[in-house]
Design a protein around this motif. Structure first.
Motif, PDB file in Angstrom:
ATOM      1  N   GLY A  48      25.640  59.378  50.524  1.00 54.95           N
ATOM      2  CA  GLY A  48      26.361  58.915  50.613  1.00 54.95           C
ATOM      3  C   GLY A  48      27.184  56.659  50.451  1.00 54.95           C
ATOM      4  O   GLY A  48      25.711  56.535  50.330  1.00 54.95           O
ATOM      5  N   GLY A  50      28.951  54.082  52.772  1.00 51.77           N
ATOM      6  CA  GLY A  50      30.092  53.180  53.663  1.00 51.77           C
ATOM      7  C   GLY A  50      30.774  51.863  52.670  1.00 51.77           C
ATOM      8  O   GLY A  50      29.800  51.477  52.476  1.00 51.77           O
ATOM      9  N   ASP A  83      32.773  56.139  51.493  1.00 50.25           N
ATOM     10  CA  ASP A  83      33.523  55.939  53.104  1.00 50.25           C
ATOM     11  C   ASP A  83      34.072  55.036  53.444  1.00 50.25           C
ATOM     12  O   ASP A  83      33.407  53.943  53.211  1.00 50.25           O
ATOM     13  N   LEU A 220      28.937  63.829  59.143  1.00 54.29           N
ATOM     14  CA  LEU A 220      28.048  62.460  58.246  1.00 54.29           C
ATOM     15  C   LEU A 220      27.664  61.669  59.220  1.00 54.29           C
ATOM     16  O   LEU A 220      28.197  61.115  60.338  1.00 54.29           O
ATOM     17  N   ASN A 222      26.799  57.717  60.537  1.00 53.34           N
ATOM     18  CA  ASN A 222      26.619  56.460  60.293  1.00 53.34           C
ATOM     19  C   ASN A 222      25.681  55.815  61.074  1.00 53.34           C
ATOM     20  O   ASN A 222      24.942  56.499  62.155  1.00 53.34           O
ATOM     21  N   ILE A 269      25.787  57.691  55.072  1.00 51.18           N
ATOM     22  CA  ILE A 269      26.667  57.489  54.568  1.00 51.18           C
ATOM     23  C   ILE A 269      26.469  55.852  54.647  1.00 51.18           C
ATOM     24  O   ILE A 269      27.314  54.955  54.600  1.00 51.18           O
TER      25      ILE A 269
END
Length: 303
Positions: A48, A50, A83, A220, A222, A269
């Motif tokens: 994904g 960010g 995100d 998810l 980070n 992400i």
């Protein structure tokens, strides 16, 4: 305001992007691995994006144009999850503009957050969020870093019941928050958790990630690059021989594969506004993941 001339200019730029060699390169990575959200079975690509930092740019600027290319490559390469947050310095408004200009909203699994200290503030913030993102709903609504979570989580569930979001979750970005996240996962029904996990911060794997897996909560990740600090530590260093033999082509790919190799993790992400880095990150979502021995070797290397 964004005028007709700007719209035409953007459309022409996107037309040129579609014919660019890098976009063709991105499409070769469209075989991203996917993992299912435990509560619904919906499949999501494991890579994904960010928006913190990287989307905090001025629309129309060279940085924005560069970001536009990176986002186009992300979707061309099979990405879906982006995100963001209302307190990322205007990143949500930039994201909303990009999604509208590129026609990518239907492809995007849009995740945002509530970061407020009262019900009234959350309602105002939510209205502003929808306006900034240029949408009437999102796919995932998260309580940002557990802020006022006892009041905001029920509100997020109300929005879910109204069809304004499909999933609800909580986030944190530090190891110091893991105990609180774990307690909430044990006590509250959640669809998603977002936490930090990296080669130099692997503690989530001790109890929190197994708990999420047992509870059927999607995860998810980070800070898989520790906000970029990991790259400073490996500057000038060659990849481990076993990583090269696996087809891993960069430290970025290796760090992302480390996070993805835990079976509880749904997606990572990483944030970037650069095309070259976006193309590199997409490659981490293909091919074999790391086994337990390889993960342990990396943890020892970066301890």
């Amino acid at each position: 305001m964004y005028g007709r001339r700007d719209v035409l200019r953007t459309g022409a730029a996107l037309g040129l992007l579609a014919a660019s060699p890098w976009l063709a390169a991105a499409s070769t990575h469209s075989g991203l691995l996917t993992r299912s959200i435990p509560g619904s079975g919906e499949a999501l690509p494991v890579i994904g994006a960010g928006t913190s930092g990287s989307f905090e740019v001025e629309p129309g600027s060279p940085a924005y144009q560069q970001l536009q290319q990176a986002v186009a490559a992300f979707f061309a390469g099979g990405g879906r999850i982006i995100d963001t947050s209302p307190n990322y310095g205007g990143a949500d408004a930039v994201l909303g503009q990009l999604l509208q200009e590129g026609g990518w909203r239907s492809q995007c699994f849009l995740a945002t957050k509530i970061a407020a200290d009262s019900r009234e503030a959350a309602e105002r913030q939510w209205a502003g969020t929808l306006q900034s993102l240029r949408t009437d709903k999102v796919e995932l609504l998260q309580i940002h870093n557990l802020r006022d979570w006892k009041r905001q989580l029920p509100y997020a569930r109300e929005l879910k019941a109204q069809g304004k979001t499909r999933y609800v979750g909580i986030t944190h970005y530090l190891d110091s928050g893991h105990a609180d996240v774990e307690r909430i996962v044990r006590e509250e029904p959640l669809d998603f958790v977002q936490i930090n996990y990296a080669v130099n911060a692997p503690h989530a794997a001790e109890t929190l990630l197994p708990l999420c897996q047992a509870k059927g909560v999607a995860v998810l990740i980070n800070r898989a690059f520790d906000d970029g600090r990991l790259f400073a530590r490996v500057k000038g260093q060659a990849l481990p021989g076993w990583a090269v033999e696996m087809g891993i082509g960069s430290w970025s790919q290796l760090f992302l594969k480390f996070a993805l190799s835990h079976p509880a993790v749904t997606a990572v992400i990483p944030a970037t506004g650069r095309l070259d880095r976006q193309l590199d990150q997409l490659k981490a979502g293909q091919g074999p993941m790391l086994d337990a021995t390889q993960r342990l070797a990396l943890i020892k290397q970066f301890a």
